[in-house]
Design an enzyme around this catalytic site. Structure first.
Site, PDB file in Angstrom:
ATOM      1  N   HIS A   1       0.835  -1.168  -0.033  1.00 30.42           N
ATOM      2  CA  HIS A   1      -0.161  -0.112  -0.130  1.00 30.42           C
ATOM      3  C   HIS A   1       0.926   1.150  -0.004  1.00 30.42           C
ATOM      4  O   HIS A   1       2.194   1.047   0.310  1.00 30.42           O
ATOM      5  CB  HIS A   1      -0.897  -0.008   1.239  1.00 30.42           C
ATOM      6  CG  HIS A   1      -0.264  -0.030   2.407  1.00 30.42           C
ATOM      7  ND1 HIS A   1      -0.265  -1.092   3.382  1.00 30.42           N
ATOM      8  CD2 HIS A   1       0.385   0.946   3.030  1.00 30.42           C
ATOM      9  CE1 HIS A   1       0.414  -0.650   4.428  1.00 30.42           C
ATOM     10  NE2 HIS A   1       1.003   0.403   4.522  1.00 30.42           N
TER      11      HIS A   1
HETATM   12  P1  TYD Z   1      -2.024  -3.033   7.244  1.00 30.14           P
HETATM   13  O1  TYD Z   1      -1.702  -1.658   7.335  1.00 30.14           O
HETATM   14  O2  TYD Z   1      -2.721  -3.398   5.910  1.00 30.14           O
HETATM   15  O3  TYD Z   1      -0.835  -3.860   7.520  1.00 30.14           O
HETATM   16  P2  TYD Z   1       0.663  -3.847   6.941  1.00 30.14           P
HETATM   17  O4  TYD Z   1       0.894  -2.852   5.909  1.00 30.14           O
HETATM   18  O5  TYD Z   1       1.595  -4.174   7.846  1.00 30.14           O
HETATM   19  O6  TYD Z   1       0.658  -5.457   5.831  1.00 30.14           O
HETATM   20  O7  TYD Z   1      -2.969  -3.269   8.278  1.00 30.14           O
HETATM   21  C1  TYD Z   1      -3.544  -4.512   8.654  1.00 30.14           C
HETATM   22  C2  TYD Z   1      -4.783  -4.454   9.247  1.00 30.14           C
HETATM   23  O8  TYD Z   1      -4.514  -3.951  10.725  1.00 30.14           O
HETATM   24  C3  TYD Z   1      -5.954  -3.642   8.781  1.00 30.14           C
HETATM   25  O9  TYD Z   1      -6.925  -4.350   8.871  1.00 30.14           O
HETATM   26  C4  TYD Z   1      -5.750  -2.385   9.604  1.00 30.14           C
HETATM   27  C5  TYD Z   1      -5.195  -2.957  10.929  1.00 30.14           C
HETATM   28  N1  TYD Z   1      -4.467  -1.855  11.754  1.00 30.14           N
HETATM   29  C6  TYD Z   1      -4.970  -0.995  12.604  1.00 30.14           C
HETATM   30  O10 TYD Z   1      -6.136  -1.078  12.972  1.00 30.14           O
HETATM   31  N2  TYD Z   1      -4.150  -0.054  13.200  1.00 30.14           N
HETATM   32  C7  TYD Z   1      -2.854   0.145  12.610  1.00 30.14           C
HETATM   33  O11 TYD Z   1      -2.117   1.456  13.236  1.00 30.14           O
HETATM   34  C8  TYD Z   1      -2.352  -0.401  11.460  1.00 30.14           C
HETATM   35  C9  TYD Z   1      -1.093  -0.344  10.960  1.00 30.14           C
HETATM   36  C10 TYD Z   1      -3.272  -1.240  10.956  1.00 30.14           C
END
Ligand code: TYD
Length: 140
Positions: free
Chosen positions: A55
């Site tokens: 992302h």
């Molecule tokens: P995501 O940002 O997609 O994780 P990564 O980039 O590390 O693969 O987040 C994964 C899940 O966690 C998504 O459902 C959103 C949740 N999340 C939160 O609730 N709070 C946060 O601060 C973060 C980073 C993620």
């Protein structure tokens, strides 16, 4: 934003036979990082072969640190890409807004900590590479 704005920041390390210590202050203090920290999150227990990230953020600034073990971050501004290996707890990768990132090649026991300039906000994400790419190309 260009991937050239993303850089490895070497943090202070106080070496001590009892164990080393690193600290991080934002612009209100010693200014090791160019943003005020509003949130910290970390990835751990990452299974072998897993990929995280995938992302970009519209406005978020981050510093990503391998607190333990190692992993790679691929940063991509829509024009150029770079793979960076992180494996030191006193070095962080500053990732500015509008950079697509993928995190992979996690070692066993790796802990990936992210310091973030804002609270979690799903509206700040591009989760589709095509959408991200369209925006950065139109902004030229
Ligand atoms: P995501 O940002 O997609 O994780 P990564 O980039 O590390 O693969 O987040 C994964 C899940 O966690 C998504 O459902 C959103 C949740 N999340 C939160 O609730 N709070 C946060 O601060 C973060 C980073 C993620």
């Amino acid at each position: 934003m260009s991937i050239e704005k993303c850089s490895i920041i070497e943090l202070p390390a106080i070496h001590d036979p009892r164990g080393n210590l690193t600290f991080i202050e934002g612009p209100d203090g010693k200014g090791h990082i160019p943003f005020t920290i509003k949130r910290i999150y970390y990835l751990y227990d990452v299974p072998g072969g897993a990929e995280r990230g995938g992302h970009a953020h519209k406005n978020l600034h981050q510093l990503i640190i391998a607190m333990s073990g190692s992993f790679d971050i691929v940063i991509d501004d829509g024009f150029n890409k770079k793979r960076i290996h992180l494996n030191r707890s006193y070095k962080g990768l500053y990732v500015c807004p509008m950079i697509w990132r993928e995190i992979d090649n996690f070692s066993s026991g790796a802990v990936c900590m992210a310091l973030a300039s804002n609270l979690y906000d799903e509206d700040d994400y591009y989760r589709n590479y095509q959408d991200f790419s369209a925006v950065v190309h139109q902004k030229l």
